[in-house]
Design an enzyme around this catalytic site. Structure first.
Site, short mmCIF file in Angstrom:
data_model
loop_
_atom_site.label_atom_id
_atom_site.label_comp_id
_atom_site.label_asym_id
_atom_site.label_seq_id
_atom_site.Cartn_x
_atom_site.Cartn_y
_atom_site.Cartn_z
CB SER A 1 -0.88 0.02 1.25
OG SER A 1 -0.10 0.39 2.38
CG ASP B 1 3.95 -6.75 9.94
OD1 ASP B 1 5.07 -7.04 10.43
OD2 ASP B 1 3.82 -6.05 8.92
P1 ADP Z 1 1.42 -1.15 4.98
O1 ADP Z 1 0.46 -2.29 4.87
O2 ADP Z 1 1.90 -0.68 3.67
O3 ADP Z 1 2.51 -1.39 5.96
P2 ADP Z 1 0.24 0.58 7.01
O4 ADP Z 1 -1.21 0.49 7.29
O5 ADP Z 1 1.15 -0.03 8.00
O6 ADP Z 1 0.53 0.05 5.54
O7 ADP Z 1 0.65 2.09 6.86
C1 ADP Z 1 1.96 2.49 6.50
C2 ADP Z 1 2.38 3.72 7.26
O8 ADP Z 1 1.44 4.78 7.00
C3 ADP Z 1 2.35 3.55 8.78
O9 ADP Z 1 3.58 3.02 9.24
C4 ADP Z 1 2.14 4.97 9.24
O10 ADP Z 1 3.35 5.69 9.23
C5 ADP Z 1 1.23 5.56 8.15
N1 ADP Z 1 -0.18 5.45 8.58
C6 ADP Z 1 -1.02 4.42 8.39
N2 ADP Z 1 -2.24 4.67 8.90
C7 ADP Z 1 -2.17 5.89 9.45
C8 ADP Z 1 -3.10 6.71 10.15
N3 ADP Z 1 -4.36 6.34 10.36
N4 ADP Z 1 -2.67 7.92 10.59
C9 ADP Z 1 -1.42 8.34 10.36
N5 ADP Z 1 -0.50 7.62 9.69
C10 ADP Z 1 -0.86 6.40 9.24
MG MG Z 2 2.64 -1.51 8.05
#
Ligand code: ADP
Ligand code: MG
Length: 507
Positions: free
Chosen positions: A63, A170
């Site tokens: 993502s 994770d």
């Molecule tokens: P992936 O599956 O690519 O690891 P994540 O859901 O872990 O995706 O999101 C990647 C990064 O995006 C997180 O490590 C964080 O830094 C940022 N992020 C994700 N969700 C949020 C949120 N709700 N608010 C702020 N930052 C976010």
């Molecule tokens: Mg992540």
């Protein structure tokens, strides 16, 4: 030769040239992000009317996450996080991630969801935005009390998702957002989540059974530790021993052999399913006798066995022993192990604590802290026979963390403290020393070190130590229970919240 190639300008103003290069790279990156934002608006045009996408805040294998603002009817602008899943994601996986957020999220430090947009194969999950710190940036400036609060809040989130029968798979700092100023926390990223047999998340019922059978595309991809970019790929200290064949990639095997090469020792590990589990996992006729069992060789019979398959999603350095040894039955306990690794980083001031390129190296690294005999013994309980060429003792967790943090007993403990372990006695594994991020120790730690050298500095340090001179035994007792090599006896999130370490904290 190098100087000849350098431009005249470089020689005269190397700093300016560096700055210019940095700016050019930044501009290139910015224009790349701008293009990505435009592409996202094109792919999901509904977003245009609702959001102003400002910047990219995360990028991973599965993502990209953007910060956006939405104009509310009240006139206020609200910040949101837009997670754009890669279009090749399996629809069931996307739906399951969304269901975790909608059913378990929005409470107890578990991220919730506001909306979801889809056009064709493009899906965007809209979540409340939580501004957060980079773990690495703040690690060495956190007070001990902040660490205690951080862990308490992580367990709160884990208790909630485990209650719903979700195994996150994770757990690591970049998936647990932390706003230091507001003391807000959020567990994010259910992209790899699986269900327990009694999960309350309908869509995880399918992924659970799928996951138990084989590594899906998602599961076979290794995740990184820093944000979501993989900075771990090259490691100079750990080398594959050239005599060890890369047999793990083969589809026809059920054992793997890796050698961990360190400055001091070579630890070779091998894992096989033992007893009933071994027979069941192998596709080999049971009457075919194998002659390498419990040796450090892999015989041709074993090479022809079908590969053992078990869920192994997640980030190598955070994987529990039962994940590393491909134990087919994995529970919520795997998240507790990962939480233990986060705690280990916080107590030792080192991140990432373990950095391994493959599972058996990761297992050998665990042995250097928890002991080889102990690891072998625990693996037996879940049907795995682990072979290790060397006997490495378990470390005292307090001694290890204090040594790595630079707060050893002579400087930091009160006179009536009964602990007598000396850091000089610590046989610190080279891999622990070397593989942890070469993080510059914070000012206060340097201060501690200078304390160690001067006799009368005890009162001065008390004001600057941020509680690191008073780490109670309860902290290490909890760490020990999280890093229990046996998943069956490992502490649960519910139990962790009731641990004496948190005795004065409100649930
Ligand atoms: P992936 O599956 O690519 O690891 P994540 O859901 O872990 O995706 O999101 C990647 C990064 O995006 C997180 O490590 C964080 O830094 C940022 N992020 C994700 N969700 C949020 C949120 N709700 N608010 C702020 N930052 C976010
Ligand atoms: Mg992540």
């Amino acid at each position: 030769m190098e100087t000849v190639l350098k431009s005249h300008c470089d020689e005269q103003h190397p700093q300016e040239a560096e700055e210019l290069q940095r700016k050019q790279e930044q501009n290139k990156q910015l224009s790349g992000i701008k293009k990505d934002i435009e592409k996202l608006y094109e792919a999901v045009p509904q977003l245009v009317n609702v959001f102003k996408i400002k910047e990219k805040i995360g990028e991973g294998t599965f993502s990209s996450v953007y910060l956006a603002t939405a104009q509310l009817q009240t006139g206020y602008e609200e910040k949101m996080a837009l997670k754009h899943l890669i279009p090749t994601s399996h629809p069931l996986r996307i739906a399951a991630e969304l269901q975790c957020l909608t059913v378990a999220g929005g409470q107890d430090n578990v991220m919730g969801v506001k909306y979801c947009f889809r056009k064709n194969d493009h899906v965007v999950i809209v979540m409340p935005y939580l501004e957060h710190e980079s773990f690495l940036d703040i690690l060495n400036s956190l007070s001990f009390e902040e660490v205690r609060e951080y862990m308490f809040n992580l367990f709160k989130a884990l208790r909630r998702i485990h209650h719903f029968g979700i195994v996150h798979r994770d757990v690591k700092p970049s998936n647990f957002l932390y706003n230091r100023r507001l003391k807000e926390y959020a567990l994010v990223d259910f992209g790899l989540a699986q269900g327990t047999p009694d999960t309350k998340i309908e869509l995880l019922k399918t992924t659970q059974s799928e996951g138990q059978q084989e590594d899906s595309v998602h599961h076979s991809v290794q995740r990184s530790v820093f944000g979501e970019r993989n900075f771990n790929v090259s490691s100079s200290t750990y080398q594959e021993n050239s005599s060890t064949k890369l047999i793990k990639q083969s589809k026809m095997i059920d054992v793997s052999s890796r050698k961990l090469v360190t400055k001091k020792k070579i630890i070779s590990t091998k894992t096989v399913s033992s007893g009933v589990a071994r027979k069941a996992a192998s596709g080999c006729p049971s009457n075919l006798a194998c002659d390498c069992y419990a040796t450090d060789r892999v015989c041709s019979i074993c090479l022809s066995r079908r590969q053992q398959v078990a869920p192994r999603a997640g980030t190598p350095g955070f994987r529990a022993p039962e994940v590393l040894t491909k134990c087919p039955t994995q529970t919520t306990a795997i998240d507790m192990w990962s939480a233990g690794i986060v705690f280990l980083s916080l107590l030792s001031g080192r991140y990432p604590f373990y950095k391994a390129s493959d599972d058996l190296t990761a297992l050998a690294q665990i042995m250097t802290v928890r002991g080889s005999r102990e690891t072998i013994q625990a693996a037996k309980t879940f049907g795995k026979s682990v072979l290790c060429t060397q006997d490495v003792p378990a470390q005292n967790l307090r001694t290890l963390c204090e040594k790595l943090r630079g707060t050893n007993s002579s400087c930091t403990r009160s006179k009536d403290d009964t602990h007598t372990d000396s850091v000089n006695d610590l046989d610190l594994p080279v891999e622990t020393d070397k593989q942890c991020a070469p993080k510059t120790l914070g000012k206060e730690i340097q201060h501690i070190q200078s304390c160690q050298e001067s006799d009368g500095a005890l009162e001065v340090k008390a004001t600057d130590m941020k509680g690191w001179d008073q780490v109670p035994d309860d902290a290490y007792d909890l760490l020990d229970k999280l890093l229990d090599l046996n998943p069956a006896t490992r502490i649960t999130a519910k139990e962790a919240l009731l641990h004496p370490f948190f005795k004065d904290m409100r649930l």
